[in-house]
Write a protein that holds these residues in place. Structure first.
Motif, PDB file in Angstrom:
ATOM      1  N   LEU A   1       4.381  -3.353  -4.079  1.00  0.00           N
ATOM      2  CA  LEU A   1       3.620  -3.719  -5.275  1.00  0.00           C
ATOM      3  C   LEU A   1       2.837  -2.537  -5.838  1.00  0.00           C
ATOM      4  CD1 LEU A   1       2.561  -7.289  -4.108  1.00  0.00           C
ATOM      5  CD2 LEU A   1       4.490  -6.661  -5.568  1.00  0.00           C
ATOM      6  N   SER A   2       1.532  -2.682  -6.031  1.00  0.00           N
ATOM      7  CA  SER A   2       0.721  -1.632  -6.655  1.00  0.00           C
ATOM      8  C   SER A   2       0.284  -0.596  -5.617  1.00  0.00           C
ATOM      9  CB  SER A   2      -0.509  -2.266  -7.301  1.00  0.00           C
ATOM     10  OG  SER A   2      -1.303  -1.288  -7.913  1.00  0.00           O
ATOM     11  N   PRO A   3       0.471   0.691  -5.907  1.00  0.00           N
ATOM     12  CA  PRO A   3       0.100   1.711  -4.915  1.00  0.00           C
ATOM     13  C   PRO A   3      -1.416   1.803  -4.721  1.00  0.00           C
ATOM     14  CG  PRO A   3       0.839   2.755  -6.951  1.00  0.00           C
ATOM     15  CD  PRO A   3       1.062   1.284  -7.103  1.00  0.00           C
ATOM     16  N   SER A   4      -1.833   1.829  -3.460  1.00  0.00           N
ATOM     17  CA  SER A   4      -3.244   2.035  -3.103  1.00  0.00           C
ATOM     18  C   SER A   4      -3.588   3.509  -3.321  1.00  0.00           C
ATOM     19  CB  SER A   4      -3.466   1.670  -1.636  1.00  0.00           C
ATOM     20  OG  SER A   4      -2.770   2.603  -0.800  1.00  0.00           O
ATOM     21  N   ALA A   5      -4.842   3.864  -3.143  1.00  0.00           N
ATOM     22  CA  ALA A   5      -5.256   5.266  -3.277  1.00  0.00           C
ATOM     23  C   ALA A   5      -4.486   6.141  -2.285  1.00  0.00           C
ATOM     24  CB  ALA A   5      -6.765   5.398  -3.067  1.00  0.00           C
ATOM     25  N   ASP A   6      -4.343   5.677  -1.044  1.00  0.00           N
ATOM     26  CA  ASP A   6      -3.590   6.448  -0.045  1.00  0.00           C
ATOM     27  C   ASP A   6      -2.121   6.563  -0.428  1.00  0.00           C
ATOM     28  OD1 ASP A   6      -5.821   6.894   1.520  1.00  0.00           O
ATOM     29  OD2 ASP A   6      -5.338   5.319   2.991  1.00  0.00           O
ATOM     30  N   GLU A   7      -1.560   5.484  -0.957  1.00  0.00           N
ATOM     31  CA  GLU A   7      -0.153   5.519  -1.357  1.00  0.00           C
ATOM     32  C   GLU A   7       0.055   6.406  -2.583  1.00  0.00           C
ATOM     33  OE1 GLU A   7       1.350   1.215   0.327  1.00  0.00           O
ATOM     34  OE2 GLU A   7       0.227   1.271  -1.560  1.00  0.00           O
TER      35      GLU A   7
END
Length: 146
Positions: free
Chosen positions: A125-131
Motif C-alpha cells: 500500500l502506501s510507503p512509510s517513511a522507512d520504505e
C-alpha cells in the motif's frame, strides 16, 4: 552521462509516492531522470534512454492496471538490448498474487532484451517513511548500475 526514463501508473498515489522517492535517489546519484505517467508516453521512447524504471500497482488479483495495457502491448515492438531496467510498485497482500504487476513488467523487460539489474521492489500500500528511504536507495542503486 547516462539517462533514465521512469514510466509509472498510480491510482491512489501509492506508486506515485514510490516513484517520487526513487527519482530523488536517482538524482542524489547525480543522474538526470525523466518521469512520465504511462498515459503520457509510448514504448518507442524507451530506446532513447540508457536505463528504464517501470512502476505499476497491481490491479485486481494479479493484473496490470488498465492504463498500462496499451503501453505493454507496444513494448513488443521495442528492442531494449543493451539497456538496463528495474521495476517497482505498490501492492496489497489481501490478494493471492501480491505485486504481480511488478513481476509481469520484469518478465516483459527481459523478453525485449533489457538487463534487469535489481530485484523488483514491492511495497504494501502506501510507503512509510522507512520504505520511502528504501525507494531512494533503490533509485541510487539503479543509477549506479548504469
Amino acid at each position: 552521462m547516462a539517462t533514465i526514463l521512469m514510466v509509472y501508473a498510480s491510482m491512489t498515489g501509492n506508486t506515485e509516492d514510490m516513484a517520487d522517492a526513487i527519482a530523488d535517489g536517482v538524482r542524489d546519484a547525480g543522474i538526470d531522470i525523466t518521469v512520465k505517467s504511462v498515459v503520457d508516453t509510448n514504448a518507442s521512447e524507451l530506446t532513447e534512454y540508457d536505463g528504464i524504471l517501470f512502476g505499476a500497482y497491481t490491479w485486481g488479483d494479479g493484473e496490470l492496471p488498465d492504463e498500462f495495457l496499451d503501453f505493454y502491448e507496444e513494448m513488443d515492438d521495442v528492442n531494449l538490448q543493451g539497456k538496463k531496467a528495474a521495476v517497482f510498485g505498490s501492492c496489497d497482500s489481501s490478494y493471492s498474487q501480491v505485486g504481480a504487476a511488478v513481476d509481469i513488467l520484469i518478465e516483459k523487460s527481459k523478453e525485449i532484451g533489457a538487463e534487469v539489474t535489481l530485484e523488483g521492489l514491492k511495497i504494501e500500500l502506501s510507503p512509510s517513511a522507512d520504505e520511502k528511504e528504501t525507494c531512494r536507495d533503490f533509485g541510487k542503486k539503479f543509477a549506479q548500475s548504469l
